[in-house]
Design an enzyme around this catalytic site. Sequence first.
Site, mmCIF file in Angstrom:
data_model
loop_
_atom_site.group_PDB
_atom_site.id
_atom_site.type_symbol
_atom_site.label_atom_id
_atom_site.label_comp_id
_atom_site.label_asym_id
_atom_site.label_seq_id
_atom_site.Cartn_x
_atom_site.Cartn_y
_atom_site.Cartn_z
ATOM 1 N N MET A 149 0.842 -1.192 0.000
ATOM 2 C CA MET A 149 0.000 0.000 0.000
ATOM 3 C C MET A 149 0.878 1.244 0.000
ATOM 4 S SD MET A 149 -2.917 -1.129 2.776
ATOM 5 C CE MET A 149 -1.737 -1.514 4.065
ATOM 6 N N ILE A 195 1.933 -5.715 8.002
ATOM 7 C CA ILE A 195 3.352 -5.409 8.122
ATOM 8 C C ILE A 195 3.568 -3.905 8.053
ATOM 9 C CG2 ILE A 195 5.649 -5.805 7.152
ATOM 10 C CD1 ILE A 195 4.494 -8.354 5.864
ATOM 11 N N GLY A 240 1.643 3.894 5.292
ATOM 12 C CA GLY A 240 2.496 3.057 4.459
ATOM 13 C C GLY A 240 2.748 1.675 5.026
ATOM 14 N N SER A 241 2.547 0.629 4.205
ATOM 15 C CA SER A 241 2.638 -0.706 4.773
ATOM 16 C C SER A 241 2.395 -1.785 3.728
ATOM 17 C CB SER A 241 1.600 -0.844 5.887
ATOM 18 O OG SER A 241 0.374 -0.303 5.461
ATOM 19 N N ARG A 242 2.327 -3.043 4.212
ATOM 20 C CA ARG A 242 2.042 -4.185 3.360
ATOM 21 C C ARG A 242 1.143 -5.149 4.123
ATOM 22 N NH1 ARG A 242 7.023 -7.766 2.302
ATOM 23 N NH2 ARG A 242 5.912 -9.608 3.010
#
Length: 200
Positions: A79, A131, A161-163
């Site tokens: 993302m 994450i 911000g991340s996954r």
Amino acid sequence: MRIASHAWRYATPALVLAPVAWPLSPLAALAALAAGALALVFHRDPERVVPDSGVVAPADGRVSVVRREGDRLRVGVYMNVLDVHVNRAPLAGRVESVTHSPGANRPAFSKDSDRNEKVRIDCGAFTVVQIAGAFARRIHPDVAAGDEIARGQRIGHISFGSRVDVILPPHVEVEDLAVEKGETVRAGETVFVEDGALDP
């Protein structure tokens, strides 16, 4: 516009600072006001039309990971800052555990992000892993062990911000995927795996 929980903790300080800063620096006040508004926009939480079947994407963004880990297939969605950061359940199920693991804060699109801070939502047949990225310092799961969740239900969000990865059931193979690496997906709407491929 619906806003994700915890958004105000980021927006309020800037919005409170704006009128205080105005007499000293109108420019600084406007910057603070803009920062507060952007924090709210970042935490937007739009409604989604959830399909009646299949494994759906857990996050908005780009498919950045497709790999096998032992007998399970892992699919990850990166993302960026413009994506909606509310995460959704890929399948219906029962939450068996929610585990937080401290770690680094590497960019979420890099291979090193596997060692980042994460929250693992284990639902037995599948697992969702939130994450943190380089700037994300807060993972907010909205479910707990024992909760029954529906396909496409909101299960949490990550700030800035991340996954988000899905570890699929053991019998799902790469050729069963309806998406591929680099594809853009939408949480709760884009189908990762059709129902037929979920039958052992």
